[in-house]
Each structure stands twice: as C-alpha cells, then as structure tokens.
Enzyme design. Sequence first.
Site, PDB file in Angstrom:
ATOM      1  CG  ASP A   1      -1.991   1.084   1.113  1.00  0.00           C
ATOM      2  OD1 ASP A   1      -2.607   1.550   0.074  1.00  0.00           O
ATOM      3  OD2 ASP A   1      -2.156   1.504   2.381  1.00  0.00           O
TER       4      ASP A   1
ATOM      5  CG  ASP B   1      -1.731   7.624   1.019  1.00  0.00           C
ATOM      6  OD1 ASP B   1      -0.886   8.477   1.010  1.00  0.00           O
ATOM      7  OD2 ASP B   1      -2.742   7.408   0.119  1.00  0.00           O
TER       8      ASP B   1
ATOM      9  CG  ASP C   1      -2.346   1.858   6.371  1.00  0.00           C
ATOM     10  OD1 ASP C   1      -2.731   1.395   5.323  1.00  0.00           O
ATOM     11  OD2 ASP C   1      -2.758   2.984   6.814  1.00  0.00           O
TER      12      ASP C   1
END
Length: 258
Positions: free
Chosen positions: A12, A14, A208
């Site tokens: 990922d 961000d 995240d």
Amino acid sequence: MTAREIRCWLTDMDGVLVHEGHALPGAAEFLERLRERERPFLVLTNNSIFTARDLRARLAASGLDIPESAIWTSALATAKFLGDQMPNGKAYVIGEAGLTTALHEVGYVLTDTEPDFVVLGETRTYSFEAITRAIRLIDAGARFIATNPDPTGPSAEGPMPACGAVAALITRATGREPYIVGKPNPMMFRSALNAIDAHSETTAMVGDRMDTDVVAGMEAGLETFLVLTGSTSRQDILRYPFRPTHVMDSIADLIDLV
C-alpha cells in the site's frame, strides 16, 4: 519470520510508504532493497484521482523513487476489468484524469449517451448535476461500477466525502449496488499479480488497514504484513475475525526480509 519464500511484493502507499506527503522511515531503503534484489513489486492505492505518472511525481517529491510501471491504482484496475469484460465499450465517468486516462487507454469511449457503464471514481468536486445524470443512466440500464469503497478521504480541512459515500447515494436513488473493483476486492490484487507476472504463493502484501489491505491480501492467498504506521493500532487488530500473517512496527522492519 516467514515460512514462504517471498519473491514479489505488493505494498500500500499511504500509511506504509508515505504519510501526508512525507516518506515514512525505512520506505526509501525498502524500495532500494527491492531494486537491488531485482524483486518485482507494485505500489497499490485505492486513489483513482491521479495517473501513475502523477503519483510518481508526488512520491518523488516525498523522496521516494518509484517508476510509473510499479504503481497500480484502482483506476487502472477498473479500466483493466472493464476492458476484459466488454472491450471497446462506452462509459459515463465521474472522476478525474487518473480514471479517464486509464479508460481511454483500454479503448473506452467516454460519453453520456447510452453508455454501457456508469463508472464512479474519486474527485474533489462531485457535481450534483453529474450524480443526477449517473442516476438516470443507471435507471435506463447502464451497469454501475465504482473504483473503491472508501466513504471519506483526507483533505487539509478534514474528512471529505469519497467514492463510497457517493456510491451509497446513487444506490439509494436507483436500488442498484455498484461492483467495486478496488480494495478490499481481491480482484485488484489478482490484476496486480498479473501485471508483474507474480504468483500468490510467493507474493506478500504490506498494508496499514485490516479492512482493505489485510483482508484482500488474505482472500487473494498472499502472505500479509500489517504495519502500524498508518490507520491501525495493535489494539485495533483484535476487533477483526481474521489476522494478518505478521504485524510489524513499520516498513523498516521488512528490509531484511527482501
């Protein structure tokens, strides 16, 4: 640490590599290690606003050198899906250059006259007129596609409505649920694997978020690494009925695994 041999990596963007325009500790070193070891990798994002070229420039400004070919957005995944489902089709699009460019590149015509699909993506300026047109086209028979389910997105002033929230409005007005291509749909992960000729058995996903990165990685058969530099705390993990394969403090802890 891991029972599998990991040859390819999906990560990922961000909360894993960057946060608010700044590279997170270890991100540049992790990417450099991937290049040194010649490991195929893709950076995944549900953001459909920007083209891969735009995102490469934004990441470069944060200090991360990621080639355009290593960026996979929900817009690219949506265009690939529609190109496979109905080659050279027609679509009415609510979105920005990331989505319109991707659809053009797979041969789609963008029109508000009898489109095959209504495609909803992200934009900072959702238009009531455009949403009304989408509702009427779906009522007239166009299939409803959304790039991602995220209900809100960040802005300098605070959260703002995103694709998932606007999709809910259209669904309420039409009674039609969209097919959502982006995370947590494992379809996005499978298209990413195909893009780098990777196999799920030897690929890991770093994210995240439990509700997108981890669940989609798990459903796609990948080894999953949850990092705690984004939106998920260690305590949050307990709320979910599934688990990541590994929990790490940050991307810096994965460098030696490459």
